[in-house]
Each structure stands twice: as C-alpha cells, then as structure tokens.
Enzyme design. Structure first.
Site, PDB file in Angstrom:
ATOM      1  N   GLY A   1      -2.038   0.975  -9.637  1.00 53.17           N
ATOM      2  CA  GLY A   1      -1.723   2.398  -9.672  1.00 53.17           C
ATOM      3  C   GLY A   1      -0.532   2.754 -10.537  1.00 53.17           C
ATOM      4  O   GLY A   1      -0.302   2.173 -11.607  1.00 53.17           O
TER       5      GLY A   1
ATOM      6  N   ASP B   1       6.065  -7.603   1.769  1.00 54.41           N
ATOM      7  CA  ASP B   1       5.347  -6.556   2.499  1.00 54.41           C
ATOM      8  C   ASP B   1       6.399  -5.592   3.039  1.00 54.41           C
ATOM      9  O   ASP B   1       7.179  -5.954   3.923  1.00 54.41           O
ATOM     10  CB  ASP B   1       4.540  -7.177   3.637  1.00 54.41           C
ATOM     11  CG  ASP B   1       3.750  -6.150   4.435  1.00 54.41           C
ATOM     12  OD1 ASP B   1       3.929  -4.936   4.209  1.00 54.41           O
ATOM     13  OD2 ASP B   1       2.951  -6.564   5.297  1.00 54.41           O
TER      14      ASP B   1
ATOM     15  N   TYR C   1       0.955  12.088   5.713  1.00 48.69           N
ATOM     16  CA  TYR C   1       1.256  11.812   4.305  1.00 48.69           C
ATOM     17  C   TYR C   1       2.156  12.910   3.745  1.00 48.69           C
ATOM     18  O   TYR C   1       3.157  12.633   3.072  1.00 48.69           O
ATOM     19  CB  TYR C   1      -0.025  11.695   3.488  1.00 48.69           C
ATOM     20  CG  TYR C   1       0.219  11.294   2.050  1.00 48.69           C
ATOM     21  CD1 TYR C   1       0.439   9.966   1.703  1.00 48.69           C
ATOM     22  CD2 TYR C   1       0.258  12.251   1.032  1.00 48.69           C
ATOM     23  CE1 TYR C   1       0.681   9.597   0.388  1.00 48.69           C
ATOM     24  CE2 TYR C   1       0.493  11.895  -0.282  1.00 48.69           C
ATOM     25  CZ  TYR C   1       0.702  10.565  -0.602  1.00 48.69           C
ATOM     26  OH  TYR C   1       0.959  10.211  -1.908  1.00 48.69           O
TER      27      TYR C   1
ATOM     28  N   LYS D   1       6.083  12.415   2.415  1.00 43.86           N
ATOM     29  CA  LYS D   1       6.505  12.810   1.078  1.00 43.86           C
ATOM     30  C   LYS D   1       7.513  13.964   1.113  1.00 43.86           C
ATOM     31  O   LYS D   1       8.374  14.061   0.223  1.00 43.86           O
ATOM     32  CB  LYS D   1       5.281  13.178   0.235  1.00 43.86           C
ATOM     33  CG  LYS D   1       4.355  11.991  -0.037  1.00 43.86           C
ATOM     34  CD  LYS D   1       5.104  10.815  -0.658  1.00 43.86           C
ATOM     35  CE  LYS D   1       4.172   9.681  -1.046  1.00 43.86           C
ATOM     36  NZ  LYS D   1       4.901   8.531  -1.647  1.00 43.86           N
TER      37      LYS D   1
ATOM     38  N   VAL E   1      -3.707  11.790  -9.205  1.00 46.69           N
ATOM     39  CA  VAL E   1      -3.590  10.937 -10.385  1.00 46.69           C
ATOM     40  C   VAL E   1      -4.727   9.927 -10.371  1.00 46.69           C
ATOM     41  O   VAL E   1      -5.041   9.340  -9.331  1.00 46.69           O
ATOM     42  CB  VAL E   1      -2.239  10.190 -10.414  1.00 46.69           C
ATOM     43  CG1 VAL E   1      -2.098   9.401 -11.715  1.00 46.69           C
ATOM     44  CG2 VAL E   1      -1.079  11.162 -10.257  1.00 46.69           C
TER      45      VAL E   1
ATOM     46  N   THR F   1      -5.854   6.715 -10.340  1.00 53.88           N
ATOM     47  CA  THR F   1      -5.403   5.344 -10.094  1.00 53.88           C
ATOM     48  C   THR F   1      -6.330   4.737  -9.047  1.00 53.88           C
ATOM     49  O   THR F   1      -7.299   5.359  -8.610  1.00 53.88           O
ATOM     50  CB  THR F   1      -3.958   5.293  -9.555  1.00 53.88           C
ATOM     51  OG1 THR F   1      -3.935   5.852  -8.236  1.00 53.88           O
ATOM     52  CG2 THR F   1      -2.988   6.039 -10.461  1.00 53.88           C
TER      53      THR F   1
END
Length: 258
Positions: free
Chosen positions: A12, A59, A148, A152, A181, A183
């Site tokens: 990505g 991770d 999400y 953000k 985007v 990706t």
C-alpha cells in the site's frame, strides 16, 4: 530527512513511501509483520537506489514489537530523521456485532502505536534540532463511519496538537488525510468498494508525492487532491447531523455491495 522509518512498509502507501524516499536517496528502515516481503523490498531498494535499507519485523498490535520500533527511533546510530506512521488495517465489521479482539488490535496499531512511536521519534529529533513526523490519518477523520473514523480523528487531532508543541524546535508534525487510494488496503481487509465511482479514487504515487512535499514545507494537514480538499471543507462546515446521516448512508451502501 536523513534516514526514514516507515511502518506498514510491505504494501500500500507504505510501499510507495519506501520507494519514493529511497529514490530520493534517503536510507530507510522498513517495518511490517511480513519478513519475506520486507526482505525482498529491502533488496530491491538497495539494488535500484543504492541506499541502506534496514528490515525491522514487528507486529505493532503487540507491545513488545512496538517497543522494538520505538527503540530504533531513539537510537543515535544512523538516526531517523523522518517517521512515517502508516501502518493500519481495515476491519470491515460493525462495532456492536463485531469481534472485540480485532477492534483492540486496530486500536493498538492505528492509535497506540502512533502515540508511542511519535513520542520516541519526536523526543530524539528535538534533541538533534531537526526531523519530521508524518502520521497517516484520513478524510474519514471528519466522518462518522465507525471506529476507523474514530481512530483517524484521533490521529489528526493528536498530530495537530503535536505540531503546536513542536513549534520552534526544528521538528515538524504532519497529518496526511487522503481519501480512497488504489492500494491493497481494501482487498487485504476484504472490503468491497465496487460501489464507489472511479472519481473517488486517488493514485498512491500522487498521494505520497504530495505528502512528502507537504512535510518538506512544514504543513500540518496534507490533503491530496483538490476534490478531497473541497470535500473536507464541505464536511467541516456541514451540520454534524448531516455527517451522521451520510455515515448511515455509507453503511447501507457498503452492506448492499457485499
């Protein structure tokens, strides 16, 4: 910038950041979980750009892995001049009916890791009097689309606050807020986005080029493309009730597309 450390570098936007930074003659530290992908990428960057490319397998949903990356950011050996907090994941689930463990992993990667790594990087950079932190947020930060959006929104607000604190130190903080985007992100998250028109999509190369240009000029918010700049302005001015209604529409659209 010197050496740049990129999280989520195996795919990505992270992969594009690694290539553009390397071809601009910056050494890179590549961070992700997939050792095979990272090793292959590091070999390609060394051969194509002649730069030093370190592989750091970690991770970021695991605190021990996160601390290994933080230790590298604090190191004075080949010091990191640019941190790109890019690692993220798509949950593709509703919060109430969803898997809480996956929600916690997402929180670790997209919030706690940004906090911990920004703290490590900024502390070392301020001592040297130069450097930059680039945190990948999203235009979703302005919306009401589940956790999400919440993650953000935190990244965007945190980065703005960090930029204020860093003023006058020689170190900058920038929040990258792209829209959709092209990706692997949606495919890896098994998110069906076929219902969204092509005009909604951005090219990864352009997004990264804009972000790095904005870092160089010290911008705090980087929103690639005029259409997303305009859309962001409209959302900021819109009543929150309208934003929430759009969030419900998006959920219905995504549900119908799956």
């Amino acid at each position: 910038m010197g050496t740049a450390l990129v999280t989520g570098a195996s795919a990505g936007l992270g992969l594009e950041f690694a290539w553009q930074l390397a071809t601009a003659r910056h050494d890179v530290v590549l961070v992700a979980r997939d050792e095979e992908r990272l090793t292959r990428l590091a070999e390609q960057l060394r051969a194509a750009a002649g730069v030093r490319a370190e592989v750091l397998v970690a991770d970021l949903s695991d605190r021990a892995g996160m601390e290994r990356v933080a230790d590298r950011l604090r190191s004075d050996e080949n010091p990191v001049g640019l941190l790109v907090n890019n690692a993220g994941l798509g949950l593709n689930q509703r919060f109430v009916e969803g898997d809480l463990a996956r929600e916690e992993d997402a929180l670790e990667v997209m919030v706690r890791a940004v906090l911990v790594l920004s703290h490590a990087a900024a502390g070392a950079m301020v001592e040297r009097g130069r450097g930059a932190v680039l945190n990948v947020a999203s235009v979703a930060a302005l919306l009401a689309s589940g956790t999400y959006s919440a993650h953000k929104a935190w990244v965007r607000s945190f980065t703005e606050g960090l930029a204020v604190e860093l003023r006058g130190t020689g170190v900058t903080a920038t929040a990258l807020c792209p829209g959709f985007v092209h990706t692997e992100f949606h495919e890896r998250g098994r998110i069906d986005v076929s219902a969204y028109p092509e005009i909604a999509w951005l090219n990864a190369e352009d997004v990264v080029a804009t972000a790095l240009a904005d870092v160089r000029r010290g911008a705090v918010i980087s929103t690639p493309s005029l259409r997303y700049q305009l859309a962001s302005g409209v959302v900021r001015l819109a009543p929150r009730s309208a934003v929430r209604a759009f969030g419900r529409y998006r959920k219905a659209l995504e549900g119908g597309a799956q």
